[in-house]
Design a protein around this motif. Sequence first.
Motif, PDB file in Angstrom:
ATOM      1  N   LYS A  90    -105.898 -21.832  34.306  1.00 36.87           N
ATOM      2  CA  LYS A  90    -107.005 -22.145  35.214  1.00 36.87           C
ATOM      3  C   LYS A  90    -106.671 -21.744  36.643  1.00 36.87           C
ATOM      4  O   LYS A  90    -105.510 -21.767  37.043  1.00 36.87           O
ATOM      5  CB  LYS A  90    -107.293 -23.657  35.188  1.00 36.87           C
ATOM      6  N   GLU A  91    -107.724 -21.443  37.418  1.00 34.04           N
ATOM      7  CA  GLU A  91    -107.502 -21.199  38.842  1.00 34.04           C
ATOM      8  C   GLU A  91    -108.001 -22.393  39.640  1.00 34.04           C
ATOM      9  O   GLU A  91    -109.197 -22.650  39.712  1.00 34.04           O
ATOM     10  CB  GLU A  91    -108.224 -19.926  39.306  1.00 34.04           C
ATOM     11  N   GLY A  92    -107.055 -23.130  40.226  1.00 33.52           N
ATOM     12  CA  GLY A  92    -107.437 -24.274  41.049  1.00 33.52           C
ATOM     13  C   GLY A  92    -107.360 -23.955  42.524  1.00 33.52           C
ATOM     14  O   GLY A  92    -108.019 -24.589  43.342  1.00 33.52           O
ATOM     15  N   CYS A  93    -106.504 -22.954  42.892  1.00 33.28           N
ATOM     16  CA  CYS A  93    -106.325 -22.695  44.326  1.00 33.28           C
ATOM     17  C   CYS A  93    -106.147 -21.221  44.644  1.00 33.28           C
ATOM     18  O   CYS A  93    -106.541 -20.780  45.711  1.00 33.28           O
ATOM     19  CB  CYS A  93    -105.133 -23.486  44.857  1.00 33.28           C
ATOM     20  N   GLY A  94    -105.525 -20.464  43.753  1.00 31.98           N
ATOM     21  CA  GLY A  94    -105.272 -19.057  44.045  1.00 31.98           C
ATOM     22  C   GLY A  94    -104.165 -18.834  45.054  1.00 31.98           C
ATOM     23  O   GLY A  94    -103.976 -17.722  45.539  1.00 31.98           O
ATOM     24  N   SER A  95    -103.419 -19.884  45.370  1.00 29.63           N
ATOM     25  CA  SER A  95    -102.360 -19.729  46.373  1.00 29.63           C
ATOM     26  C   SER A  95    -101.040 -20.369  45.943  1.00 29.63           C
ATOM     27  O   SER A  95    -100.159 -20.588  46.766  1.00 29.63           O
ATOM     28  CB  SER A  95    -102.823 -20.341  47.702  1.00 29.63           C
ATOM     29  N   GLY A  96    -100.918 -20.679  44.666  1.00 26.61           N
ATOM     30  CA  GLY A  96     -99.654 -21.222  44.175  1.00 26.61           C
ATOM     31  C   GLY A  96     -99.422 -22.680  44.508  1.00 26.61           C
ATOM     32  O   GLY A  96     -98.305 -23.182  44.386  1.00 26.61           O
ATOM     33  N   ASP A  97    -100.458 -23.383  44.890  1.00 22.67           N
ATOM     34  CA  ASP A  97    -100.285 -24.776  45.313  1.00 22.67           C
ATOM     35  C   ASP A  97    -100.680 -25.816  44.273  1.00 22.67           C
ATOM     36  O   ASP A  97    -100.484 -27.007  44.492  1.00 22.67           O
ATOM     37  CB  ASP A  97    -101.101 -25.026  46.589  1.00 22.67           C
ATOM     38  N   CYS A  98    -101.283 -25.390  43.151  1.00 27.58           N
ATOM     39  CA  CYS A  98    -101.756 -26.404  42.195  1.00 27.58           C
ATOM     40  C   CYS A  98    -101.161 -26.283  40.806  1.00 27.58           C
ATOM     41  O   CYS A  98    -101.216 -27.237  40.033  1.00 27.58           O
ATOM     42  CB  CYS A  98    -103.279 -26.408  42.111  1.00 27.58           C
ATOM     43  N   GLY A  99    -100.623 -25.132  40.453  1.00 27.37           N
ATOM     44  CA  GLY A  99     -99.932 -25.008  39.164  1.00 27.37           C
ATOM     45  C   GLY A  99    -100.838 -24.921  37.951  1.00 27.37           C
ATOM     46  O   GLY A  99    -100.344 -24.857  36.819  1.00 27.37           O
ATOM     47  N   ALA A 100    -102.154 -24.895  38.131  1.00 30.67           N
ATOM     48  CA  ALA A 100    -103.058 -24.876  36.978  1.00 30.67           C
ATOM     49  C   ALA A 100    -102.976 -23.558  36.215  1.00 30.67           C
ATOM     50  O   ALA A 100    -103.431 -23.470  35.078  1.00 30.67           O
ATOM     51  CB  ALA A 100    -104.494 -25.136  37.430  1.00 30.67           C
ATOM     52  N   CYS A 101    -102.397 -22.528  36.842  1.00 32.65           N
ATOM     53  CA  CYS A 101    -102.288 -21.221  36.187  1.00 32.65           C
ATOM     54  C   CYS A 101    -100.863 -20.955  35.725  1.00 32.65           C
ATOM     55  O   CYS A 101    -100.484 -19.804  35.529  1.00 32.65           O
ATOM     56  CB  CYS A 101    -102.749 -20.119  37.135  1.00 32.65           C
ATOM     57  N   SER A 102    -100.071 -22.006  35.542  1.00 38.98           N
ATOM     58  CA  SER A 102     -98.676 -21.822  35.151  1.00 38.98           C
ATOM     59  C   SER A 102     -98.561 -21.021  33.858  1.00 38.98           C
ATOM     60  O   SER A 102     -99.202 -21.339  32.859  1.00 38.98           O
ATOM     61  CB  SER A 102     -98.006 -23.188  34.942  1.00 38.98           C
ATOM     62  N   VAL A 103     -97.728 -19.977  33.905  1.00 37.63           N
ATOM     63  CA  VAL A 103     -97.392 -19.204  32.705  1.00 37.63           C
ATOM     64  C   VAL A 103     -95.902 -18.879  32.770  1.00 37.63           C
ATOM     65  O   VAL A 103     -95.261 -19.072  33.808  1.00 37.63           O
ATOM     66  CB  VAL A 103     -98.200 -17.881  32.615  1.00 37.63           C
ATOM     67  N   MET A 104     -95.369 -18.396  31.664  1.00 34.32           N
ATOM     68  CA  MET A 104     -93.990 -17.931  31.660  1.00 34.32           C
ATOM     69  C   MET A 104     -94.003 -16.414  31.808  1.00 34.32           C
ATOM     70  O   MET A 104     -94.767 -15.722  31.125  1.00 34.32           O
ATOM     71  CB  MET A 104     -93.289 -18.317  30.351  1.00 34.32           C
ATOM     72  N   LEU A 105     -93.159 -15.921  32.702  1.00 33.30           N
ATOM     73  CA  LEU A 105     -93.042 -14.474  32.912  1.00 33.30           C
ATOM     74  C   LEU A 105     -91.570 -14.134  32.703  1.00 33.30           C
ATOM     75  O   LEU A 105     -90.719 -14.579  33.478  1.00 33.30           O
ATOM     76  CB  LEU A 105     -93.495 -14.135  34.341  1.00 33.30           C
ATOM     77  N   ASP A 106     -91.294 -13.381  31.660  1.00 31.02           N
ATOM     78  CA  ASP A 106     -89.906 -13.072  31.304  1.00 31.02           C
ATOM     79  C   ASP A 106     -89.044 -14.337  31.303  1.00 31.02           C
ATOM     80  O   ASP A 106     -87.925 -14.359  31.833  1.00 31.02           O
ATOM     81  CB  ASP A 106     -89.305 -12.032  32.262  1.00 31.02           C
ATOM     82  N   GLY A 107     -89.572 -15.403  30.741  1.00 31.89           N
ATOM     83  CA  GLY A 107     -88.791 -16.626  30.583  1.00 31.89           C
ATOM     84  C   GLY A 107     -88.738 -17.525  31.793  1.00 31.89           C
ATOM     85  O   GLY A 107     -88.072 -18.560  31.772  1.00 31.89           O
ATOM     86  N   ARG A 108     -89.401 -17.131  32.887  1.00 33.59           N
ATOM     87  CA  ARG A 108     -89.414 -18.003  34.062  1.00 33.59           C
ATOM     88  C   ARG A 108     -90.808 -18.529  34.304  1.00 33.59           C
ATOM     89  O   ARG A 108     -91.800 -17.822  34.176  1.00 33.59           O
ATOM     90  CB  ARG A 108     -88.977 -17.228  35.304  1.00 33.59           C
ATOM     91  N   LEU A 109     -90.859 -19.812  34.710  1.00 34.70           N
ATOM     92  CA  LEU A 109     -92.136 -20.446  35.020  1.00 34.70           C
ATOM     93  C   LEU A 109     -92.669 -19.889  36.343  1.00 34.70           C
ATOM     94  O   LEU A 109     -91.960 -19.901  37.352  1.00 34.70           O
ATOM     95  CB  LEU A 109     -91.925 -21.961  35.136  1.00 34.70           C
ATOM     96  N   VAL A 110     -93.888 -19.395  36.325  1.00 33.43           N
ATOM     97  CA  VAL A 110     -94.509 -18.865  37.550  1.00 33.43           C
ATOM     98  C   VAL A 110     -95.987 -19.259  37.590  1.00 33.43           C
ATOM     99  O   VAL A 110     -96.548 -19.690  36.587  1.00 33.43           O
ATOM    100  CB  VAL A 110     -94.398 -17.315  37.637  1.00 33.43           C
ATOM    101  N   CYS A 111     -96.586 -19.079  38.755  1.00 36.48           N
ATOM    102  CA  CYS A 111     -98.033 -19.205  38.876  1.00 36.48           C
ATOM    103  C   CYS A 111     -98.635 -17.820  38.651  1.00 36.48           C
ATOM    104  O   CYS A 111     -98.297 -16.873  39.383  1.00 36.48           O
ATOM    105  CB  CYS A 111     -98.419 -19.694  40.269  1.00 36.48           C
ATOM    106  N   ALA A 112     -99.524 -17.691  37.690  1.00 30.15           N
ATOM    107  CA  ALA A 112    -100.118 -16.377  37.413  1.00 30.15           C
ATOM    108  C   ALA A 112    -100.938 -15.870  38.589  1.00 30.15           C
ATOM    109  O   ALA A 112    -101.169 -14.671  38.718  1.00 30.15           O
ATOM    110  CB  ALA A 112    -100.979 -16.443  36.154  1.00 30.15           C
TER     111      ALA A 112
END
Lengths: 749, 159, 286
Positions: free
Chosen positions: B39-61
């Motif tokens: 989900k997109e809650g902020c688009g600026s990395g402040d809410c974590g609703a778009c959390s995914v794993m990228l090469d094994g690391r947790l990131v905000c998409a």
Amino acid sequence: MGKQDRDFKAVGTRPLRPDGVEKVTGRAKFGADLSAPGMLVGRFLRSPHAHARIRSIDTSKAAALPGVKAVVTGDSFDITKVSSGNHDTLANVMARDKALYEGHAVAAIAAISVSIARKALKLIEVDYEVLPHVTDVDEAMAADAPLLHENMFTANLTPKPTKPSNIANFYEFGHGDIEAGFAKADVIIERSFKTAATHQGYIEPHACLANMTQDGQGELWCCTQGHFMVRNVCADLMGMEISKLRVTASEIGGGFGGKTTVFIDPVALMLSKLAGKPVKIVMSREEVFKASGPTSSTSMRIKIGATNDGRLTACEGEFNYQGGAYADSPVQFGAMSAFACYDLEHVKTVGYDVAANRPKNVAYRAPGAPMAAFAVESVMAEMADRLGLDQLEFRLKNAATEGTRSSYGPTYNSVGLTETIKAAQSHDHYSAPLGANQGRGIASGFWFNFGGQTAVSLNVQEDGTVNVTVGTPDIGGSRASMGLMVAEELGIEYDNIRCIIADTSSLGYNDVTDGSRTTFSSGLALINAAKDAKAKMCARAARIWDIPAEAVEWKDGCVQPAGANAGEFEPMSFAEIAANADNTGGPIAGHHEINASGAGVSFGTHMVDVEVDPDTGYVKILRYTVVQDAGKAVHPAYVEGQYQGGAVQGIGWALNEEYIYGEDGRLQNAGFLDYRMPVASDLPMIDTVIVEVPNPGHPYGVRGVGETSIVPPMAAIANAVSQAAGVRMTELPMSPPRVLKAMDDAKGG
Amino acid sequence: MTQTHVSTTINGDKVEYLCETDETLLDVLRDTLSLTGSKEGCGSGDCGACSVMLDGRLVCACLVLGVEAQDRKIETIEGMASGDELHPLQQKFLEHAALQCGICTPGFLVAAKALLDENPDPTETEVRYWLAGNLCRCTGYDKIIRAVMDAATEMRGQA
Amino acid sequence: MRFEAPTSLNAAIELLENEAGVVRILAGGTDVLVQLRSGQVEPDLIVDIKRIEAMQTITEEDGGFRIGAAVCGAELGGHAGVCKLWPGVVEAVELIGSTQVQGRATMVGNLCNASPAADSVPAMVAAGATARVTGPEGSRDIPVEKIATGPGQTSLGRAELVESVYLPARGVHSSDAYLRFIPRTEMDIAVVGAGISIEMDGNGICTHARVALGAVGPRVMLVEDAATALIGTSIDEAALEALAQAASSAATPIDDKRGTVDFRIKVAGVLARRAAIIAVQRSRVD
């Protein structure tokens, strides 16, 4: 009235919610999750100025850009055909003559891609005449303040004002003789308070997908607390017949009152109409902060008188609420609820609803009540300390009970305030020791709870399962509660009931999910719909047995012969009757339509321990306990969730959340980074105690539970911080710079 | 704007898409690939609703460009359950009523799984700090924290 | 807008050199993407440096560590050697954003974003870190405090980038610490930041100290008076008081949405003192 005698089978249990798996697997469809073939994207152009006259808007270059399919401005809507009650809504949705706040929509574009839409917005030329602005409530009330509306004359004032002002409305509540009351007081405390505007802070931005067809019919998918409201308002703004617009409520990613109006939906419909294609609009977070519903900032004065033995003699309050560009503040509820916790002979409150160059106010959880409670309960705490009385004893001594004439007029039926105070007294939190720089705060709070228009439907399927259809969006697990109440009434398994939220063409009108009304009102209607279905099933069984319909009765989820025929036939189960529906008259369904009343007010009492860092003013919440009357907790896990969620929103409001404006009237913190809502590491577990004093207005005793929980926190925390810091805090938020300054000033003074 | 061709792996499947340079991975997942669980809650990395794993690391998409995903491995909420069986975290979120509106839930689940994969026995404080980048406005976090702790206990029992 | 992801440093420099328009270097992207979205910057070229292998690595060098420009916070935090040598720098980097941001954000990105409130920068300045700046003319090593020249402004040339940061070796009985003040516990930008590095002799007397403050001026500042307050003392109460005074005196903050002038001045001293206490404790453990 104590515990109810009734034994509940389903109500009061904690089954899984019917929409749960979709939500934990990412499959649930929220506002922004739906797409349509050939869909365009809609984007807004918004005013950079806090207050400006719009001399002209030239959209020709934007409209000529390849890929742009429609352009909308205020002129796209025919205000002469819009009902006067929706004029402010229309002007807010798309500015007409003036932009009244930074972020006010002035134009919108539909284009085939985001990048083209963005480019097109830059090609729109708006000629603004920048006007002086005002954002502070006290400044907006001043005689020489910049005027937002030349035609705003304060309503309800006598004599009627001859000059326009930013004060839209005046309210007055109370009874008795306030001066006589103060004359009887041994101690009088009077204090002034200010609170900053806060936003509901739902994680899901407003989103919708509109699809108008060339024959004038339309469909709208949107995240809202009330799709029937959206339909009626949008149809009015679009000049459509209500029945030609079908609105479907998506799953909603939080609302807290903020999704009880329209912002983007009418514009999406208009863009779709002009483009002849579906249009999707999703707000950015910045737009959510700048152009959707914050609640009021306030300025308040409270005066309380009491005798030395702790009886309140008179309570008085003045409430000035900044209600945004169109003066939509909830000051009326603030002034009504401020002293609702107490049994008072003499009470008076006045409220002023004030326009300022800020976003149009929208409801936020118990609208108007939390700020008033912050002021009143702060003075109550100070009074208890002054009188040397225990905080809870002082409140208990003055608590409203059954038969109390409330400060806003009605006389209370059975209410649970004293029960919450007593539960707090016996909670181990209340007697736990405190360390250095720590303080404990107490506050009580009240919310009215709403009823309102409700229509539901219940369909019995041939396999004995039941589909339940309601029109009130589920914002926190209400489908589970609906299932439980139907299971209780029909005597069938919860798992055999599936509840959905129907679109606007499938049910009669339903009021918005607000005022903590849904579990009460839709539940009440469903219980009646279930009774309707049961009566029909009794008739079907009678028909099968060939005995009079009056000669059967419903017992334990079965129909059995009664009276003279008792024992003559084996009881027939719900499933058996359902299976025979086609032979006994066709489908079996229950319906109920109601304008529900008797919601039953709700009280809560909160306790909080804080620690204040004496060198930085940082406040840490150490322990928090919510005690609240639920009447009857239908699904206790979700009741606890409402208590916890409201308390934590209150913690944010108390400590850090605020709308910060620059000298230029622009919002400086339009994002989660600097708006500072509580994060997981800021908090302890939130203890809850569910008190159940049944609501006489509901067959199961249910009261709304969603809102009362945000009323006491700011006062409770202010009382705790004031104790720990050694200085009375009278302004929200109690952010570290403010707390540190108060402590330093107190030392210096 | 010209589009770039990207080949990547999402939830174990090879995926190809075209995207504009300024589109985020979240835009691609949601709008191009119809994976709307993030989900997109902020688009600026402040809410974590778009959390995914990228090469094994947790990131905000929302803080990753779509074009950056070339040859990477991405895991989203849609890949969390296996077949008709929920991940223990998903099950515990349901049992603990750890969601009200549910918009933040996918992000919390992806983030919590990343925590438990790295630290199977976290303290409450560790859970709270790990999840501080995931905003929830409904629950006050209480039931979410309990669900994660309970899932951790159950997963340790299974291991 | 073009996107390039070169696999060598030379290729990256060449791209920078040949682009006449606006360029943004993409490391973790946690600042760049936010700027892109808000329209604050509209680059003609984005150069992703994460596919340059040397920039992805942490290497031991002369008893210190060289941190590549594309090393993310989570990776730095998982490096036992750096954590042991410069715990204050690592904790400062780990304070940047959420767990999710840690999976992307880099220390060098934090440096080059040139925010006066950047968490890792006061810690790096206190540590005496140097940045390796590489451009068409070759490489040069400069103190990290020379990178930012003002909010969002750097001393880097048009086709230059910071390739790595070097955290030097340090002696026994020495350590560092970083503290910041934020109104919540996570997810905020520093209202004040204080980084301190100290070295003590065998008798417990401070022989070397560096103190840096963030968010109290247009750029992160090295406060020599604050260091002087500690050197030659056992970092006792009097020295800590002098340190706090010096830190507060050096602060030249502004009022903004995150804090007031008075608050920042006072808290600069409070944090410097508290960070010094932590650094002293750590130096004893060594």
